[in-house]
Design a protein around this motif. Structure first.
Motif, PDB file in Angstrom:
ATOM      1  N   GLY A   1      43.232  33.556  58.341  1.00  0.00           N
ATOM      2  CA  GLY A   1      42.303  34.407  59.077  1.00  0.00           C
ATOM      3  C   GLY A   1      42.755  35.854  59.019  1.00  0.00           C
ATOM      4  N   THR A   2      44.019  36.083  59.312  1.00  0.00           N
ATOM      5  CA  THR A   2      44.558  37.447  59.256  1.00  0.00           C
ATOM      6  C   THR A   2      45.102  37.795  57.875  1.00  0.00           C
ATOM      7  N   ASN A   3      45.513  36.786  57.105  1.00  0.00           N
ATOM      8  CA  ASN A   3      46.049  36.980  55.757  1.00  0.00           C
ATOM      9  C   ASN A   3      45.233  36.148  54.773  1.00  0.00           C
ATOM     10  N   TRP A   4      44.984  36.693  53.579  1.00  0.00           N
ATOM     11  CA  TRP A   4      44.138  36.026  52.586  1.00  0.00           C
ATOM     12  C   TRP A   4      44.785  36.085  51.202  1.00  0.00           C
ATOM     13  N   ARG A   5      44.828  34.934  50.515  1.00  0.00           N
ATOM     14  CA  ARG A   5      45.276  34.854  49.124  1.00  0.00           C
ATOM     15  C   ARG A   5      44.155  34.228  48.302  1.00  0.00           C
ATOM     16  N   PHE A   6      43.866  34.806  47.129  1.00  0.00           N
ATOM     17  CA  PHE A   6      42.734  34.361  46.315  1.00  0.00           C
ATOM     18  C   PHE A   6      43.177  33.791  44.970  1.00  0.00           C
ATOM     19  N   LEU A   7      42.373  32.869  44.468  1.00  0.00           N
ATOM     20  CA  LEU A   7      42.565  32.336  43.122  1.00  0.00           C
ATOM     21  C   LEU A   7      41.207  32.030  42.510  1.00  0.00           C
ATOM     22  N   ARG A   8      41.187  31.902  41.196  1.00  0.00           N
ATOM     23  CA  ARG A   8      39.931  31.713  40.448  1.00  0.00           C
ATOM     24  C   ARG A   8      40.140  30.654  39.376  1.00  0.00           C
ATOM     25  N   LEU A   9      39.193  29.739  39.286  1.00  0.00           N
ATOM     26  CA  LEU A   9      39.251  28.663  38.298  1.00  0.00           C
ATOM     27  C   LEU A   9      38.124  28.839  37.293  1.00  0.00           C
ATOM     28  N   GLN A  10      38.491  28.930  36.011  1.00  0.00           N
ATOM     29  CA  GLN A  10      37.518  29.022  34.923  1.00  0.00           C
ATOM     30  C   GLN A  10      37.904  28.001  33.859  1.00  0.00           C
ATOM     31  N   ASN A  11      37.079  26.960  33.730  1.00  0.00           N
ATOM     32  CA  ASN A  11      37.396  25.862  32.817  1.00  0.00           C
ATOM     33  C   ASN A  11      38.775  25.290  33.155  1.00  0.00           C
ATOM     34  N   GLU A  12      39.735  25.329  32.206  1.00  0.00           N
ATOM     35  CA  GLU A  12      41.074  24.801  32.485  1.00  0.00           C
ATOM     36  C   GLU A  12      42.068  25.907  32.816  1.00  0.00           C
ATOM     37  N   GLN A  13      41.582  27.091  33.121  1.00  0.00           N
ATOM     38  CA  GLN A  13      42.445  28.232  33.416  1.00  0.00           C
ATOM     39  C   GLN A  13      42.325  28.609  34.891  1.00  0.00           C
ATOM     40  N   VAL A  14      43.468  28.680  35.573  1.00  0.00           N
ATOM     41  CA  VAL A  14      43.477  29.153  36.951  1.00  0.00           C
ATOM     42  C   VAL A  14      44.282  30.447  37.016  1.00  0.00           C
ATOM     43  N   ASP A  15      43.703  31.447  37.637  1.00  0.00           N
ATOM     44  CA  ASP A  15      44.359  32.732  37.840  1.00  0.00           C
ATOM     45  C   ASP A  15      44.617  32.906  39.329  1.00  0.00           C
ATOM     46  N   ILE A  16      45.854  33.220  39.665  1.00  0.00           N
ATOM     47  CA  ILE A  16      46.246  33.401  41.060  1.00  0.00           C
ATOM     48  C   ILE A  16      46.568  34.866  41.302  1.00  0.00           C
ATOM     49  N   ASP A  17      45.904  35.445  42.275  1.00  0.00           N
ATOM     50  CA  ASP A  17      46.154  36.841  42.630  1.00  0.00           C
ATOM     51  C   ASP A  17      47.436  36.905  43.456  1.00  0.00           C
ATOM     52  N   LEU A  18      48.418  37.672  42.999  1.00  0.00           N
ATOM     53  CA  LEU A  18      49.678  37.809  43.722  1.00  0.00           C
ATOM     54  C   LEU A  18      49.558  38.759  44.912  1.00  0.00           C
ATOM     55  N   THR A  19      48.430  39.443  44.997  1.00  0.00           N
ATOM     56  CA  THR A  19      48.210  40.367  46.108  1.00  0.00           C
ATOM     57  C   THR A  19      47.760  39.597  47.344  1.00  0.00           C
ATOM     58  N   GLU A  20      48.322  39.929  48.475  1.00  0.00           N
ATOM     59  CA  GLU A  20      47.891  39.344  49.743  1.00  0.00           C
ATOM     60  C   GLU A  20      47.091  40.388  50.505  1.00  0.00           C
ATOM     61  N   TYR A  21      45.966  39.960  51.046  1.00  0.00           N
ATOM     62  CA  TYR A  21      45.074  40.861  51.768  1.00  0.00           C
ATOM     63  C   TYR A  21      45.131  40.559  53.259  1.00  0.00           C
ATOM     64  N   TYR A  22      44.895  41.605  54.062  1.00  0.00           N
ATOM     65  CA  TYR A  22      44.986  41.492  55.512  1.00  0.00           C
ATOM     66  C   TYR A  22      43.665  41.924  56.143  1.00  0.00           C
ATOM     67  N   LEU A  23      43.499  41.681  57.438  1.00  0.00           N
ATOM     68  CA  LEU A  23      42.240  42.053  58.083  1.00  0.00           C
ATOM     69  C   LEU A  23      41.964  43.549  57.994  1.00  0.00           C
ATOM     70  N   SER A  24      43.017  44.339  57.844  1.00  0.00           N
ATOM     71  CA  SER A  24      42.810  45.778  57.621  1.00  0.00           C
ATOM     72  C   SER A  24      42.110  46.038  56.283  1.00  0.00           C
ATOM     73  N   ASP A  25      42.127  45.018  55.385  1.00  0.00           N
ATOM     74  CA  ASP A  25      41.427  45.098  54.098  1.00  0.00           C
ATOM     75  C   ASP A  25      40.114  44.319  54.154  1.00  0.00           C
ATOM     76  N   LEU A  26      39.478  44.271  55.318  1.00  0.00           N
ATOM     77  CA  LEU A  26      38.299  43.422  55.514  1.00  0.00           C
ATOM     78  C   LEU A  26      37.206  43.705  54.494  1.00  0.00           C
ATOM     79  N   ASP A  27      36.984  44.977  54.167  1.00  0.00           N
ATOM     80  CA  ASP A  27      35.939  45.300  53.197  1.00  0.00           C
ATOM     81  C   ASP A  27      36.281  44.750  51.811  1.00  0.00           C
ATOM     82  N   LYS A  28      37.561  44.732  51.460  1.00  0.00           N
ATOM     83  CA  LYS A  28      37.979  44.181  50.169  1.00  0.00           C
ATOM     84  C   LYS A  28      37.860  42.659  50.174  1.00  0.00           C
ATOM     85  N   ILE A  29      38.233  42.022  51.273  1.00  0.00           N
ATOM     86  CA  ILE A  29      38.095  40.569  51.398  1.00  0.00           C
ATOM     87  C   ILE A  29      36.634  40.170  51.229  1.00  0.00           C
TER      88      ILE A  29
END
Length: 208
Positions: A161-189
């Motif tokens: 809720g306060t911290n967010w980590r994102f990942l994306r799955l395309q076919n057999e490829q998964v990309d994990i974003d190493l950036t962690e987002y916070y509620l202060s980044d609500l517009d980016k989330i």
């Protein structure tokens, strides 16, 4: 075995996926301005959510308002399901409940194609939740493929809720974003979530 039994290494091995860890994976995604209603709601809810500090309170008081805002931004052309059973292939461990599942359909009574994003709620240790989230994303990919209309990618996020980590799955490829987002980044989330929906549906959020 179920979704919650998967770790990141085990799900990558079980489904023979390639994995890339990328800083600022979504750096080119445009932020999406939250409404005043959402900002006010989160300001009111945050103390309650952090006070009780349970996964349930964080889900209800922080995550759900953000997803409701997202649905409103897309003019209610999407739906989301909370705590829904999403059993796709029990023999492979793809069974159990999803904390939140976003569908690119207006249907509210049952999950309908396409499943676009998975939101996995965790009180803490977001990295430990990546395997479970990815397993649910694979199930979403299979669900969409059964409709003979697969979409190009599935978005996943593990959040307290306060911290967010994102990942994306395309076919057999998964990309994990190493950036962690916070509620202060609500517009980016909101922007990353909206981008995942736009890529899956080919529509853009409604802005004032």
């Amino acid at each position: 075995m179920s979704y919650s039994d998967f770790t990141l290494p085990s799900v990558l091995k079980a489904f023979d996926l390639k994995c890339s860890e990328i800083p600022n994976l979504f750096s080119e995604v445009e932020p999406l301005e939250p409404s005043k209603f959402l900002r006010d709601a989160l300001e009111d809810n945050l103390i309650l959510a952090l006070g009780s500090n349970t996964e349930k309170s964080r889900s209800e008081l922080i995550i759900t308002p953000i997803l409701l805002e997202l649905r409103k931004q897309f003019n209610k052309k999407i739906s989301f399901f909370s705590g829904v059973n999403f059993t796709i292939d029990s023999a492979r461990g793809l069974n159990g409940n999803c904390d939140f599942l976003i569908s690119g359909s207006e249907e509210l009574l049952f999950i309908k194609y396409p499943v676009i994003a998975i939101v996995e709620a965790k009180k803490e240790d977001l990295i430990a939740g990546l395997g479970q989230c990815l397993a649910e994303m694979i199930a979403a990919q299979i669900f969409n493929e059964r409709e003979i209309q697969p979409i190009s990618s599935i978005l996943g996020t593990v959040t307290s809720g306060t911290n967010w980590r994102f990942l994306r799955l395309q076919n057999e490829q998964v990309d994990i974003d190493l950036t962690e987002y916070y509620l202060s980044d609500l517009d980016k989330i909101l922007g990353i979530l909206a981008n995942g929906i736009s890529c899956g549906m080919g529509i853009l959020p409604v802005t004032d």
